[in-house]
Design a protein around this motif. Structure first.
Motif, PDB file in Angstrom:
ATOM      1  N   UNK A   1       0.818  -1.209   0.000  1.00  0.00           N
ATOM      2  CA  UNK A   1       0.000   0.000   0.000  1.00  0.00           C
ATOM      3  C   UNK A   1       0.855   1.265   0.000  1.00  0.00           C
ATOM      4  N   UNK A   2       2.020   1.184   0.623  1.00  0.00           N
ATOM      5  CA  UNK A   2       2.925   2.335   0.593  1.00  0.00           C
ATOM      6  C   UNK A   2       3.331   2.657  -0.830  1.00  0.00           C
ATOM      7  N   UNK A   3       3.800   1.641  -1.545  1.00  0.00           N
ATOM      8  CA  UNK A   3       4.221   1.840  -2.928  1.00  0.00           C
ATOM      9  C   UNK A   3       3.013   2.202  -3.798  1.00  0.00           C
ATOM     10  N   UNK A   4       1.888   1.546  -3.514  1.00  0.00           N
ATOM     11  CA  UNK A   4       0.666   1.817  -4.283  1.00  0.00           C
ATOM     12  C   UNK A   4       0.235   3.268  -4.158  1.00  0.00           C
ATOM     13  N   UNK A   5       0.301   3.799  -2.948  1.00  0.00           N
ATOM     14  CA  UNK A   5      -0.112   5.196  -2.759  1.00  0.00           C
ATOM     15  C   UNK A   5       0.774   6.125  -3.572  1.00  0.00           C
ATOM     16  N   UNK A   6       2.074   5.796  -3.565  1.00  0.00           N
ATOM     17  CA  UNK A   6       3.021   6.629  -4.300  1.00  0.00           C
ATOM     18  C   UNK A   6       2.753   6.569  -5.805  1.00  0.00           C
ATOM     19  N   UNK A   7       2.470   5.369  -6.280  1.00  0.00           N
ATOM     20  CA  UNK A   7       2.168   5.208  -7.699  1.00  0.00           C
ATOM     21  C   UNK A   7       0.924   6.014  -8.055  1.00  0.00           C
ATOM     22  N   UNK A   8      -0.062   5.966  -7.168  1.00  0.00           N
ATOM     23  CA  UNK A   8      -1.304   6.688  -7.412  1.00  0.00           C
ATOM     24  C   UNK A   8      -1.069   8.205  -7.411  1.00  0.00           C
ATOM     25  N   UNK A   9      -0.231   8.653  -6.483  1.00  0.00           N
ATOM     26  CA  UNK A   9       0.107  10.078  -6.440  1.00  0.00           C
ATOM     27  C   UNK A   9       0.743  10.492  -7.766  1.00  0.00           C
TER      28      UNK A   9
ATOM     29  N   UNK B   1      -3.428  15.113 -14.317  1.00  0.00           N
ATOM     30  CA  UNK B   1      -4.345  16.207 -14.015  1.00  0.00           C
ATOM     31  C   UNK B   1      -3.542  17.468 -13.780  1.00  0.00           C
ATOM     32  N   UNK B   2      -4.229  18.566 -13.626  1.00  0.00           N
ATOM     33  CA  UNK B   2      -3.539  19.828 -13.424  1.00  0.00           C
ATOM     34  C   UNK B   2      -3.403  20.173 -11.950  1.00  0.00           C
ATOM     35  N   UNK B   3      -3.777  19.216 -11.077  1.00  0.00           N
ATOM     36  CA  UNK B   3      -3.710  19.489  -9.643  1.00  0.00           C
ATOM     37  C   UNK B   3      -2.260  19.479  -9.170  1.00  0.00           C
ATOM     38  N   UNK B   4      -1.921  20.390  -8.282  1.00  0.00           N
ATOM     39  CA  UNK B   4      -0.539  20.497  -7.805  1.00  0.00           C
ATOM     40  C   UNK B   4      -0.176  19.319  -6.907  1.00  0.00           C
TER      41      UNK B   4
END
Ligand code: ZN
Lengths: 321, 254, 291
Positions: free
Chosen positions: C81-89, C96-99
């Protein structure tokens, strides 16, 4: 290509976790629907009214008294942490259907006041009719220790208190409840005698119950044991080295043969104590919740028997060595 | 050993397009530079100068077109350390805990083993590079204690130590002292003689006239390209800068 | 007389706690874990990834719960989940254009909430909320082995790619230009971060592991202008914090995880006030004597 992979990976992760969650709730649903079928079969004349209780142990005691006159349900599920439970909307729905809410009190259900304040329902608090013992340490110092049901002797008091309250609730069934309660009390009494008998075989100096949480005050007090514990109230972050050292010194000094922990917390710290002192690690006792289906403590009686069995076993195994 | 065919052009960028999330930053840009040529890259902020550099270093992917460096693909040119990039002073984290020596040594990383442990030859290359930019006394000064000009020279030294055949310089004259400016212009001549190719972006029109054989005017795409004397006309510059007065851009003295 | 009394006192002050095996173990495991986090912290500080450290440590929470539910080692779930969250980020930021800081905050709170929901849904025999805190007292042998293995792996990876990672933090464009695989380094650092979070949460729990990943690097950053020294100071301050923190927790009877982090914070404050060059009072003494 790589980005797609990452995206799919993330999706899988999410689905994975959601299904893990779903499976679990399905299991629970199927459990409860089985229960419904059973009650449906025994349903004779009227729609049965709902008695809502705060935790599984109380649920079992109440059910033993009322038999199948009422539907009895617990807010917290088997195996769950009870003190800091977070109420869900479905709990409120059930609460609105219930004719009464029964709780332990003594600050055990931290969430109960808020829960009841949302509902228009009568409540029964067992603690109102019980003599409290007080927690002697920590930020909870001076507050009553809630875990009275751990002692079979107090368990009998629970039955008496509930019998009185439930009979007032449903005077028609007073006699029936009385009969049920009596036979239940007899069974508890047997365990009580059994345990006293066992303790008499132990040398007085070794009559110590060392546990993780200080949940056994009522048991130790009622049966002439002394108690020692790693932390006073369930909150694992509160273990400090000093406390551990104190327990270790005590176990060494008094040559206490066995130490125990509880099923709802990590037993690792207590196992370290056992390792360092050479005491026997007796296993996990049930305190706040009954075990899940097919576990060793599905009912109050089973829980008492199991706990006393673990304690006996711990002392016997270590005395043999 | 490269054949003469490939020696022909150091940089060949053909019809390159770059977009960020569908936003076009550069389209249909073509540039060919030979050995020993110095080319000025002129355009407004946001006209795609940095994107052009990014494309040539492989820092962004092309959505269209292709780039050959010394006749090879970008991947090969990266392996050969063929391109060196000298960043703008603003693009550097001046609080980073490194000194001049560390930064110049970074120019050698590409040819070192996986642990990046310097050999004698690497140490020599770093020493020489630092000498050439006249920073010997500052070899072990943290980057945060350097002046703007010294910082610029540090990164030039890194490019020298890298032994790149192509130098990309982002605003090499911005915020530097006279001494550094002089040293840089001397170095440019040396590089030219060594057969290196230089592409530099600048706001300063005087520098373009002074150093650049060629000029590339861009505004998302190539507006004009050719010999400085032919291309660098007020009309072209005006259209590059979207109708702004060239007088304003050249400054009052020109 | 007074003097000898004092020495005896100091002696027992130091020896009494380590007479207990659980204390020796707690000290060793804390030193190991905080050093690994400290080493990583020096890179995170340079990369400006404090928020990322926060994110990953929180995002492992549902991983622990899921791992518990399906019966695999908790560290495996946490890592995935740690790596997954990073991949998702990375994915959301890219598409997207979100910062970035918004995306990080968005993803990690989402993961954390998922963890809380899962805890309320999965009836477990142990209180999973305890991973929010954690304790170095009484870590079982299997976990100790796991911790040693993961720590060794992280230190090995960070040592091998030390200079590349430094370059990646300092000037990724140059790294790319000379043919260094930048995205490999990006994910390497994130993998190490996930692993360190996994290791750290056993000792001090999710909430405090963030501090262990941020504070030592920040402290070292105030004390030196050299990259090597940054790592060394970061690790040293972590080790000292562990030692002092655990001793304090013994003598003051307080929770060891919080105690370690509190000492780290005090060391930071000390550096903040008295660092030779970057402290508020700029104690130049050290600097002038060394020159
Ligand atoms: Zn409890």
């Amino acid at each position: 290509m790589k980005k797609n992979f990452i995206f799919i990976f993330s999706c899988l992760l999410f689905i994975f976790s959601v299904t893990a969650c779903k499976n679990n709730s399905e299991i629970q649903n199927s459990n409860t629907s089985n229960g419904d079928e059973l009650t449906n079969k025994t349903r004779i004349k009227k729609e049965k009214e709902l008695l809502l209780v705060s935790f599984t142990i109380l649920e079992d005691i109440v059910r033993n008294i009322v038999g199948d006159e009422f539907k009895v349900e617990s807010i917290t599920k088997p195996g769950m942490e009870v003190h800091g439970y977070q109420v869900t909307p479905s709990d409120l729905v059930r609460g609105s259907k219930a004719i009464i809410f029964i709780q332990n009190g003594f600050g055990f259900e931290l969430w109960a006041d808020k829960f009841v304040s949302n509902l228009n329902v009568e409540k029964i608090t067992i603690a109102n009719n019980l003599e409290p013992m007080f927690i002697s340490e920590d930020i909870y110092k001076g507050k009553p220790n809630p875990h009275a049901w751990i002692s079979p002797k107090r368990g009998i008091l629970y039955v008496d208190i509930l019998l009185e309250e439930l009979s007032n609730l449903d005077p028609e069934n007073r006699e029936k409840f009385k009969k049920n309660a009596q036979s239940f009390k007899n069974k508890i009494q047997k365990i009580d005698e059994d345990f006293s008998l066992f303790l008499n075989t132990l040398p007085k100096s070794k009559r110590y119950l060392v546990s993780c949480e200080g949940a056994f005050s009522y048991l130790t007090n009622d049966y002439g044991l002394k108690e020692a514990y790693l932390w006073p109230v369930n909150a694992e972050s509160q273990i400090t080295p000093k406390r551990m050292a104190k327990v270790i010194n005590l176990v060494n000094e008094k040559q206490i043969p066995a130490v125990f922990c509880e099923s709802t917390v990590n037993s690792e710290s207590q196992e370290s104590v056992a390792k360092e002192t050479g005491a026997f690690f007796g296993g996990n006792l049930y305190v706040d919740s009954l075990s899940k289906k097919n576990g060793p403590a599905e009912s109050y009686l089973e829980m008492l028997e199991y706990n006393l069995g673990i304690i006996k076993n711990g002392f016997n195994a270590s005395l043999k060595n | 050993m490269k054949s003469m065919e490939f020696e022909k052009y150091r940089i060949e960028a053909e019809n390159i397009c770059v977009d960020y999330n569908g936003k076009v930053a550069l389209y249909d840009a073509t540039l060919r530079l030979k050995a020993g040529q110095i080319c000025g890259l002129v355009g407004m902020n946001g006209a795609g100068k940095t994107t052009f550099f990014n494309a040539l270093t492989g820092f962004v992917n092309l959505s269209k077109g292709k780039i050959r460096i010394n006749g090879e693909t970008l991947k090969t040119s990266q392996k050969d350390q063929a391109v060196a990039y000298v960043p703008q002073n603003e693009g550097i984290d001046a609080d980073f805990p490194v000194n001049v020596w560390d930064i110049v040594m970074m120019g050698r990383y590409g040819s070192m083993n996986i642990f990046r442990s310097p050999r004698e030859s690497d140490i020599q290359a770093v020493k020489n590079a630092i000498e050439r930019v006249d920073l010997v006394d500052y070899s072990f000064t943290p980057i945060g204690d350097l002046s703007g000009g010294q910082r610029k020279r540090t990164f030039l030294a890194r490019a020298i130590a890298q032994r790149a055949s192509i130098l990309l310089l982002d605003e090499p004259f911005a915020g530097v002292d006279i001494r550094t400016e002089k040293l840089i212009s001397e170095l440019f001549l040396q590089f030219k003689n060594e057969g290196k190719t230089i592409l530099l972006s600048t706001h300063d029109m005087i520098h373009v006239r002074e150093f650049c054989d060629l000029v590339l005017l861009i505004n998302k795409t190539v507006v004009a390209y050719g010999d400085t004397s032919e291309v660098f006309t007020p009309e072209n510059i005006t259209s590059t800068f979207g109708g702004m007065s060239p007088d304003f851009l050249f400054g009052p003295e020109s | 007389m007074d003097g000898s009394f004092l020495t005896i006192d100091i002696n027992s002050f130091i020896t009494e706690p380590i007479a207990h095996e659980f204390m020796r173990k707690a000290i060793l495991i804390s030193i190991l874990i905080t050093s690994v986090c400290g080493l990583l912290s020096s890179f995170l500080t340079l990369k400006g990834w404090a928020l990322m450290g926060d994110a990953v440590s929180h995002a492992v929470m549902p991983g622990v719960v899921v791992a518990y539910a399906i019966g695999v080692p908790l560290s495996v779930g946490a890592f995935v989940f740690g790596v997954g969250s990073v991949a998702l980020i990375g994915f959301i930021k890219h598409k997207s254009r979100i910062k970035e800081d918004t995306v990080i905050g968005l993803v990690f709170t989402g993961f954390f909430a998922l963890g809380i929901v899962l805890i309320s849904k999965i009836t477990s025999d142990i209180d999973l909320m305890h991973i929010l805190y954690g304790t170095p007292l009484g870590i079982p042998l299997s976990d100790v082995k796991q911790t040693i293995f993961i720590s060794f792996l992280v230190v090995l990876l960070l040592s091998i790619f030390r200079k590349d990672l430094m370059l990646y933090c300092f000037d990724p464009r140059h790294a790319k230009t000379i043919g260094i695989n930048v995205s490999f380094l990006h994910y390497l650092l994130l993998t190490c971060l996930s692993l360190a979070a996994v290791v750290g949460l056993q000792a001090v729990g999710i909430v405090l592991v963030v501090a262990m990943l941020i504070t030592p690097g920040a402290t070292a950053y105030l004390l030196t202008d050299k990259f090597d020294e940054l790592s060394i100071i970061s690790v040293l301050s972590s080790i000292i914090s562990s030692l002092i923190g655990i001793y304090l927790s013994y003598w003051l009877d307080i929770a060891p995880g919080g105690s370690i982090v509190l000492v780290q914070t005090f060391i930071f404050l000390f550096a903040f006030l008295f660092a030779p060059r970057y402290g508020i009072f700029k104690v130049k003494k050290l600097l002038s004597s060394s020159n």
